[in-house]
Design a protein around this motif. Structure first.
Motif, mmCIF file in Angstrom:
data_model
loop_
_atom_site.group_PDB
_atom_site.id
_atom_site.type_symbol
_atom_site.label_atom_id
_atom_site.label_comp_id
_atom_site.label_asym_id
_atom_site.label_seq_id
_atom_site.Cartn_x
_atom_site.Cartn_y
_atom_site.Cartn_z
ATOM 1 N N MET A 1 0.841 -1.175 0.000
ATOM 2 C CA MET A 1 0.000 0.000 0.000
ATOM 3 C C MET A 1 0.891 1.245 0.000
ATOM 4 N N GLU A 2 0.431 2.265 -0.690
ATOM 5 C CA GLU A 2 1.220 3.493 -0.802
ATOM 6 C C GLU A 2 0.311 4.691 -1.048
ATOM 7 N N ILE A 3 0.818 5.847 -0.705
ATOM 8 C CA ILE A 3 0.141 7.099 -1.004
ATOM 9 C C ILE A 3 0.625 7.537 -2.376
ATOM 10 N N ILE A 4 -0.288 7.894 -3.265
ATOM 11 C CA ILE A 4 0.104 8.350 -4.599
ATOM 12 C C ILE A 4 -0.042 9.861 -4.672
ATOM 13 N N VAL A 5 1.041 10.518 -5.079
ATOM 14 C CA VAL A 5 1.076 11.973 -5.227
ATOM 15 C C VAL A 5 1.569 12.265 -6.636
ATOM 16 N N TYR A 6 0.918 13.201 -7.308
ATOM 17 C CA TYR A 6 1.362 13.585 -8.646
ATOM 18 C C TYR A 6 2.323 14.758 -8.546
ATOM 19 N N ASP A 7 3.332 14.765 -9.391
ATOM 20 C CA ASP A 7 4.425 15.727 -9.253
ATOM 21 C C ASP A 7 3.981 17.180 -9.362
ATOM 22 N N HIS A 8 2.863 17.454 -10.027
ATOM 23 C CA HIS A 8 2.420 18.841 -10.133
ATOM 24 C C HIS A 8 1.888 19.374 -8.796
ATOM 25 N N LYS A 9 1.783 18.515 -7.783
ATOM 26 C CA LYS A 9 1.360 18.930 -6.444
ATOM 27 C C LYS A 9 2.544 19.373 -5.575
ATOM 28 N N ILE A 10 3.770 19.231 -6.088
ATOM 29 C CA ILE A 10 4.956 19.653 -5.342
ATOM 30 C C ILE A 10 4.963 21.172 -5.221
ATOM 31 N N LYS A 11 5.190 21.649 -4.018
ATOM 32 C CA LYS A 11 5.230 23.091 -3.779
ATOM 33 C C LYS A 11 6.635 23.579 -3.439
ATOM 34 N N ALA A 12 7.482 22.711 -2.883
ATOM 35 C CA ALA A 12 8.849 23.116 -2.533
ATOM 36 C C ALA A 12 9.732 21.886 -2.446
ATOM 37 N N ILE A 13 10.995 22.099 -2.783
ATOM 38 C CA ILE A 13 12.015 21.065 -2.639
ATOM 39 C C ILE A 13 13.223 21.742 -2.013
ATOM 40 N N SER A 62 12.293 4.770 -14.266
ATOM 41 C CA SER A 62 12.301 5.713 -15.395
ATOM 42 C C SER A 62 11.504 5.198 -16.602
ATOM 43 N N ILE A 63 10.886 4.042 -16.484
ATOM 44 C CA ILE A 63 9.996 3.554 -17.538
ATOM 45 C C ILE A 63 8.552 3.946 -17.202
ATOM 46 N N GLU A 64 8.180 3.769 -15.931
ATOM 47 C CA GLU A 64 6.829 4.120 -15.500
ATOM 48 C C GLU A 64 6.765 5.524 -14.884
ATOM 49 N N TRP A 65 7.899 6.216 -14.778
ATOM 50 C CA TRP A 65 7.985 7.612 -14.345
ATOM 51 C C TRP A 65 7.481 7.847 -12.923
ATOM 52 N N TYR A 66 8.155 7.207 -11.964
ATOM 53 C CA TYR A 66 7.802 7.478 -10.567
ATOM 54 C C TYR A 66 9.003 7.284 -9.653
ATOM 55 N N LEU A 78 5.625 9.156 -5.819
ATOM 56 C CA LEU A 78 5.547 10.412 -6.550
ATOM 57 C C LEU A 78 5.528 10.083 -8.036
ATOM 58 N N VAL A 79 4.383 10.306 -8.663
ATOM 59 C CA VAL A 79 4.140 9.883 -10.040
ATOM 60 C C VAL A 79 4.173 11.092 -10.974
ATOM 61 N N PHE A 80 4.833 10.926 -12.092
ATOM 62 C CA PHE A 80 4.897 11.946 -13.133
ATOM 63 C C PHE A 80 3.896 11.540 -14.210
ATOM 64 N N LYS A 81 2.687 12.055 -14.100
ATOM 65 C CA LYS A 81 1.592 11.603 -14.943
ATOM 66 C C LYS A 81 1.313 12.541 -16.109
ATOM 67 N N LYS A 82 1.236 13.814 -15.825
ATOM 68 C CA LYS A 82 0.890 14.778 -16.866
ATOM 69 C C LYS A 82 2.009 14.887 -17.888
ATOM 70 N N LEU A 94 9.366 22.063 -10.598
ATOM 71 C CA LEU A 94 9.489 21.225 -11.785
ATOM 72 C C LEU A 94 8.526 21.709 -12.855
ATOM 73 N N SER A 95 9.036 21.894 -14.066
ATOM 74 C CA SER A 95 8.173 22.259 -15.184
ATOM 75 C C SER A 95 8.722 21.619 -16.449
ATOM 76 N N GLY A 96 7.909 21.604 -17.495
ATOM 77 C CA GLY A 96 8.320 21.001 -18.754
ATOM 78 C C GLY A 96 7.697 19.635 -18.946
ATOM 79 N N SER A 97 8.327 18.818 -19.781
ATOM 80 C CA SER A 97 7.791 17.495 -20.094
ATOM 81 C C SER A 97 7.943 16.552 -18.899
ATOM 82 N N LYS A 98 7.196 15.466 -18.942
ATOM 83 C CA LYS A 98 7.249 14.458 -17.876
ATOM 84 C C LYS A 98 8.681 13.942 -17.690
#
Length: 121
Positions: A1-13, A62-66, A78-82, A94-98
């Motif tokens: 089990m895991e929490i899924i977060v999409y990368d566009h939800k990142i606010k700070a690193i 780097s195949i499924e982008w997470y 942390l999933v790179f979906k868009k 983070l901006s640009g392509s997946k």
């Protein structure tokens, strides 16, 4: 089990380059703000894999982008979906392509922190 977060939800690193700064990722979830603390992830990774490696904070694919971070309790994926994320207001790290965003985060973790991720591909 895991929490899924999409990368566009990142606010700070933060790379923790200054004394007493945390190394990690801040993101907005359903219930407010959440943090992926790399030091805690490294401790959890050591415990789960029975290793002395104090640097690994998670797995990357780097195949499924997470990235799968070993956060306390439930792991955080942390999933790179868009396909593209744009930075209109300067508020996103983070901006640009997946693929570009994935590589940006991989490079950040490797170069700007003392941590690493394990390649699953």
């Amino acid at each position: 089990m895991e929490i899924i977060v999409y990368d566009h939800k990142i606010k700070a690193i933060n790379g923790g380059l200054k004394e007493n700064q945390w190394n990690g990722i801040l993101y907005k979830g359903k219930n407010g703000w959440h943090e992926i603390d790399f030091e805690i992830c490294a401790q959890n990774y050591q415990r789960e894999h029975n290793t002395q490696s104090a640097k690994c904070v998670g797995d990357r694919n780097s195949i499924e982008w997470y990235f799968l971070f070993y956060t306390s309790g439930i792991k955080t994926k942390l999933v790179f979906k868009k396909r593209f994320v744009f930075d209109f207001f300067g508020g996103k790290f983070l901006s640009g392509s997946k693929q570009h965003r994935f590589l940006q985060l991989e490079k950040f973790i490797f170069q700007d922190t003392k941590y690493t991720t394990y390649d699953l591909t």
